[in-house]
Motif scaffolding. Structure first.
Motif, mmCIF file in Angstrom:
data_model
loop_
_atom_site.group_PDB
_atom_site.id
_atom_site.type_symbol
_atom_site.label_atom_id
_atom_site.label_comp_id
_atom_site.label_asym_id
_atom_site.label_seq_id
_atom_site.Cartn_x
_atom_site.Cartn_y
_atom_site.Cartn_z
ATOM 1 N N ILE A 124 0.864 -1.181 0.000
ATOM 2 C CA ILE A 124 0.000 0.000 0.000
ATOM 3 C C ILE A 124 0.902 1.234 0.000
ATOM 4 C CG2 ILE A 124 -1.737 1.338 1.233
ATOM 5 C CD1 ILE A 124 -2.693 -1.240 2.528
ATOM 6 N N GLU A 125 0.672 2.123 -0.931
ATOM 7 C CA GLU A 125 1.394 3.402 -0.953
ATOM 8 C C GLU A 125 0.518 4.427 -0.272
ATOM 9 O OE1 GLU A 125 4.164 5.853 -1.139
ATOM 10 O OE2 GLU A 125 4.628 4.285 -2.584
ATOM 11 N N THR A 126 0.998 5.006 0.822
ATOM 12 C CA THR A 126 0.234 6.023 1.526
ATOM 13 C C THR A 126 0.936 7.368 1.407
ATOM 14 O OG1 THR A 126 1.323 5.667 3.647
ATOM 15 C CG2 THR A 126 -0.648 4.364 3.203
ATOM 16 N N PHE A 127 0.143 8.424 1.488
ATOM 17 C CA PHE A 127 0.656 9.784 1.492
ATOM 18 C C PHE A 127 0.004 10.494 2.662
ATOM 19 C CE2 PHE A 127 2.899 9.567 -2.407
ATOM 20 C CZ PHE A 127 2.235 8.617 -3.146
ATOM 21 N N GLN A 128 0.816 10.990 3.576
ATOM 22 C CA GLN A 128 0.328 11.582 4.807
ATOM 23 C C GLN A 128 0.403 13.104 4.753
ATOM 24 O OE1 GLN A 128 2.257 7.963 7.447
ATOM 25 N NE2 GLN A 128 3.022 9.985 7.787
ATOM 26 N N THR A 129 -0.555 13.742 5.404
ATOM 27 C CA THR A 129 -0.454 15.183 5.591
ATOM 28 C C THR A 129 0.696 15.452 6.557
ATOM 29 O OG1 THR A 129 -1.943 15.178 7.494
ATOM 30 C CG2 THR A 129 -2.958 15.497 5.304
ATOM 31 N N ALA A 130 1.191 16.671 6.555
ATOM 32 C CA ALA A 130 2.260 17.043 7.487
ATOM 33 C C ALA A 130 1.795 16.889 8.933
ATOM 34 C CB ALA A 130 2.717 18.473 7.212
ATOM 35 N N ILE A 131 0.563 17.269 9.220
ATOM 36 C CA ILE A 131 0.032 17.136 10.591
ATOM 37 C C ILE A 131 0.019 15.671 11.015
ATOM 38 C CG2 ILE A 131 -2.108 17.315 11.953
ATOM 39 C CD1 ILE A 131 -0.566 19.932 11.803
#
Length: 190
Positions: A83-90
């Motif tokens: 799974i490729e995830t992209f997180q917000t900075a927060i």
């Protein structure tokens, strides 16, 4: 306060070829632009600069404070299997774990909230079949045209990047002053 959910592109790994890279960069850019508008980011960055004792208008000190804080407080951790995830900075700052694309999002968001121009640098190392690493860079001093590399995943200080003999190919994605892709890049991503 509930945590922001990381944005997940799919149930399978985003391809590391050029098409997958385009998809990845669009998601990263969206999360950076979203994060720069978040009042929580501005508060965190302001407190960090205060705690670091950075003098006003000390641009190098501001960048170093942000980079060192990230490097010392966020653990490099791979994405979940397949799974490729992209997180917000927060989300990254709250959970204190991130992979290289999440670190790029977080550092770029924090620095752009201070008015710095940032960009992403993507590389393919000699031992990889395709693109396999991404990190942030920042123009400092502002308007100088000098870009400082920010790769918190390696045991090196701000400014270090993989030497040319280790890199098969690389791409940098410059930004215009408004925080949007340059027209050249928009054509590439189209």
């Amino acid at each position: 306060m509930p945590l922001d959910e990381p944005k997940v592109i799919g149930r399978y790994r985003v391809k590391t070829n050029d098409a997958g890279l385009k998809q990845k960069l669009k998601m990263i850019e969206g999360l950076v632009n979203q994060g720069v508008r978040d009042a929580k980011i501005h508060a965190i960055v302001g407190n960090l600069l205060w705690n670091c004792g950075v003098a006003e208008k000390d641009q190098y000190g501001e960048v170093k404070c942000i980079f060192d804080f990230y490097k010392n407080n966020v653990r490099y951790t791979r994405d979940p299997y397949n799974i490729e995830t992209f997180q917000t900075a927060i989300y990254t700052l709250t959970n204190r774990r991130a992979d290289c694309d999440d670190g790029t999002i977080c550092l770029r968001t924090m620095l752009q909230s201070l008015g710095y121009k940032t960009r992403s640098k993507v590389i393919q190392t000699n031992n990889a079949d395709n693109w396999n690493h991404i990190f942030a860079s920042v123009e400092v001093p502002r308007g100088s045209g000098r870009w400082v590399m920010l790769d918190p995943t390696v045991p090196h200080p701000m400014g270090w990047e993989a030497p040319p003999q280790m890199v098969k190919r690389s791409l940098e994605y410059p930004m215009n002053g408004l925080g949007y892709f340059d027209p050249v890049l928009i054509n590439y991503l189209a």
